[in-house]
Motif scaffolding. Structure first.
Motif, PDB file in Angstrom:
ATOM      1  N   SER A 162     -47.119   4.508 -14.577  1.00 61.40           N
ATOM      2  CA  SER A 162     -48.571   4.430 -14.463  1.00 61.40           C
ATOM      3  C   SER A 162     -49.064   5.497 -13.488  1.00 61.40           C
ATOM      4  O   SER A 162     -48.314   5.971 -12.628  1.00 61.40           O
ATOM      5  CB  SER A 162     -48.977   3.035 -13.985  1.00 61.40           C
ATOM      6  OG  SER A 162     -48.478   2.795 -12.686  1.00 61.40           O
ATOM      7  N   THR A 163     -50.315   5.866 -13.601  1.00 62.71           N
ATOM      8  CA  THR A 163     -50.866   6.956 -12.789  1.00 62.71           C
ATOM      9  C   THR A 163     -50.649   6.750 -11.293  1.00 62.71           C
ATOM     10  O   THR A 163     -50.175   7.667 -10.609  1.00 62.71           O
ATOM     11  CB  THR A 163     -52.359   7.170 -13.110  1.00 62.71           C
ATOM     12  OG1 THR A 163     -52.465   7.490 -14.504  1.00 62.71           O
ATOM     13  CG2 THR A 163     -52.951   8.284 -12.285  1.00 62.71           C
ATOM     14  N   PRO A 164     -50.947   5.587 -10.713  1.00 59.99           N
ATOM     15  CA  PRO A 164     -50.729   5.439  -9.262  1.00 59.99           C
ATOM     16  C   PRO A 164     -49.256   5.529  -8.852  1.00 59.99           C
ATOM     17  O   PRO A 164     -48.949   5.852  -7.711  1.00 59.99           O
ATOM     18  CB  PRO A 164     -51.270   4.042  -8.950  1.00 59.99           C
ATOM     19  CG  PRO A 164     -52.163   3.705 -10.088  1.00 59.99           C
ATOM     20  CD  PRO A 164     -51.597   4.417 -11.284  1.00 59.99           C
ATOM     21  N   ALA A 165     -48.331   5.266  -9.793  1.00 61.66           N
ATOM     22  CA  ALA A 165     -46.901   5.307  -9.493  1.00 61.66           C
ATOM     23  C   ALA A 165     -46.333   6.714  -9.590  1.00 61.66           C
ATOM     24  O   ALA A 165     -45.237   6.974  -9.087  1.00 61.66           O
ATOM     25  CB  ALA A 165     -46.138   4.397 -10.448  1.00 61.66           C
ATOM     26  N   ARG A 166     -47.055   7.618 -10.219  1.00 63.94           N
ATOM     27  CA  ARG A 166     -46.543   8.979 -10.413  1.00 63.94           C
ATOM     28  C   ARG A 166     -46.586   9.767  -9.111  1.00 63.94           C
ATOM     29  O   ARG A 166     -47.565   9.733  -8.378  1.00 63.94           O
ATOM     30  CB  ARG A 166     -47.357   9.703 -11.485  1.00 63.94           C
ATOM     31  CG  ARG A 166     -47.110   9.114 -12.846  1.00 63.94           C
ATOM     32  CD  ARG A 166     -47.803   9.901 -13.915  1.00 63.94           C
ATOM     33  NE  ARG A 166     -47.613   9.207 -15.188  1.00 63.94           N
ATOM     34  CZ  ARG A 166     -47.858   9.738 -16.351  1.00 63.94           C
ATOM     35  NH1 ARG A 166     -48.330  10.976 -16.418  1.00 63.94           N
ATOM     36  NH2 ARG A 166     -47.659   9.051 -17.439  1.00 63.94           N
ATOM     37  N   PHE A 167     -45.506  10.483  -8.849  1.00 66.44           N
ATOM     38  CA  PHE A 167     -45.423  11.276  -7.625  1.00 66.44           C
ATOM     39  C   PHE A 167     -46.569  12.276  -7.534  1.00 66.44           C
ATOM     40  O   PHE A 167     -47.062  12.558  -6.444  1.00 66.44           O
ATOM     41  CB  PHE A 167     -44.075  11.994  -7.542  1.00 66.44           C
ATOM     42  CG  PHE A 167     -42.893  11.059  -7.508  1.00 66.44           C
ATOM     43  CD1 PHE A 167     -42.865   9.967  -6.659  1.00 66.44           C
ATOM     44  CD2 PHE A 167     -41.801  11.270  -8.333  1.00 66.44           C
ATOM     45  CE1 PHE A 167     -41.783   9.102  -6.623  1.00 66.44           C
ATOM     46  CE2 PHE A 167     -40.709  10.417  -8.306  1.00 66.44           C
ATOM     47  CZ  PHE A 167     -40.704   9.336  -7.453  1.00 66.44           C
ATOM     48  N   SER A 168     -47.000  12.785  -8.672  1.00 63.23           N
ATOM     49  CA  SER A 168     -48.087  13.767  -8.670  1.00 63.23           C
ATOM     50  C   SER A 168     -49.391  13.178  -8.136  1.00 63.23           C
ATOM     51  O   SER A 168     -50.253  13.918  -7.674  1.00 63.23           O
ATOM     52  CB  SER A 168     -48.313  14.323 -10.073  1.00 63.23           C
ATOM     53  OG  SER A 168     -48.666  13.286 -10.969  1.00 63.23           O
ATOM     54  N   SER A 169     -49.523  11.856  -8.164  1.00 59.15           N
ATOM     55  CA  SER A 169     -50.764  11.238  -7.687  1.00 59.15           C
ATOM     56  C   SER A 169     -50.759  11.005  -6.178  1.00 59.15           C
ATOM     57  O   SER A 169     -51.794  10.662  -5.608  1.00 59.15           O
ATOM     58  CB  SER A 169     -51.031   9.915  -8.413  1.00 59.15           C
ATOM     59  OG  SER A 169     -50.148   8.912  -7.960  1.00 59.15           O
TER      60      SER A 169
END
Length: 179
Positions: free
Chosen positions: A58-65
């Motif tokens: 999921s977006t909040p779990a992505r390192f890029s976020s």
């Protein structure tokens, strides 16, 4: 209060499973026993799964976020020094640094622990000393992480432990927010 669904089930299960497994190996298992080895392998498997989830989850779990930048870290430190309440929707910049630190140290502990079970490194002093030093660093990091979560929960009035259980952050209306 604004209620924002932020942590997916995988992140929450990973977090609390890692807590349990690290605590088990650090506090309860016999370091010379097979259970210690198996729990160590489970920790490495958990971290490997989290690393994968950091790219496809999921977006909040992505390192890029939540890649911490120097300006973001300085901003959080300024907020702390001046008493400005800024709630972050995901991880704070300092929290992100701690995550990367803990993921790396867990893998390094696993690597040195595995090395100690091989013929090539059986009884090699530097491997055992490195393993023990890494465990000590992880314990210090965990204490710092818990203290920071308590402090940031108090400072921002966002119950961070509850958010890691429920997946929902409750952010006060008067708290400025950042992604």
């Amino acid at each position: 209060m604004k209620r924002i669904r932020i942590w997916d089930p995988f992140v929450r299960v990973f977090h609390w499973s890692l807590v349990a497994a690290f605590a088990a190996n650090a506090l309860f298992t016999d370091p010379e026993g097979k259970l210690h080895d198996y729990v160590g392998y489970a920790v490495v498997a958990l971290v490997a799964a989290r690393l994968l989830w950091g790219f496809v989850g999921s977006t909040p779990a992505r390192f890029s976020s939540f890649l911490p930048t120097l300006p973001a870290i300085q901003g959080q430190l300024r907020d702390m020094a001046t008493g400005r309440r800024r709630a972050h929707l995901g991880h704070t910049p300092l929290g992100a640094l701690m995550i990367f630190n803990l993921l790396a140290v867990m893998l390094a502990i696993g690597a040195t622990g595995y090395m100690m079970t091989t013929n090539a490194f059986w009884g090699v002093e530097w491997v055992e000393e490195t393993h023990e030093a890494l465990v000590t660093w992880a314990e210090i990091s965990v204490v710092a992480h818990v203290a920071a979560v308590i402090y940031e929960s108090w400072r921002t009035r966002v119950n961070l432990p509850r958010a890691m259980i429920t997946g929902v952050k409750e952010i006060p209306e008067d708290a400025m927010t950042e992604a």
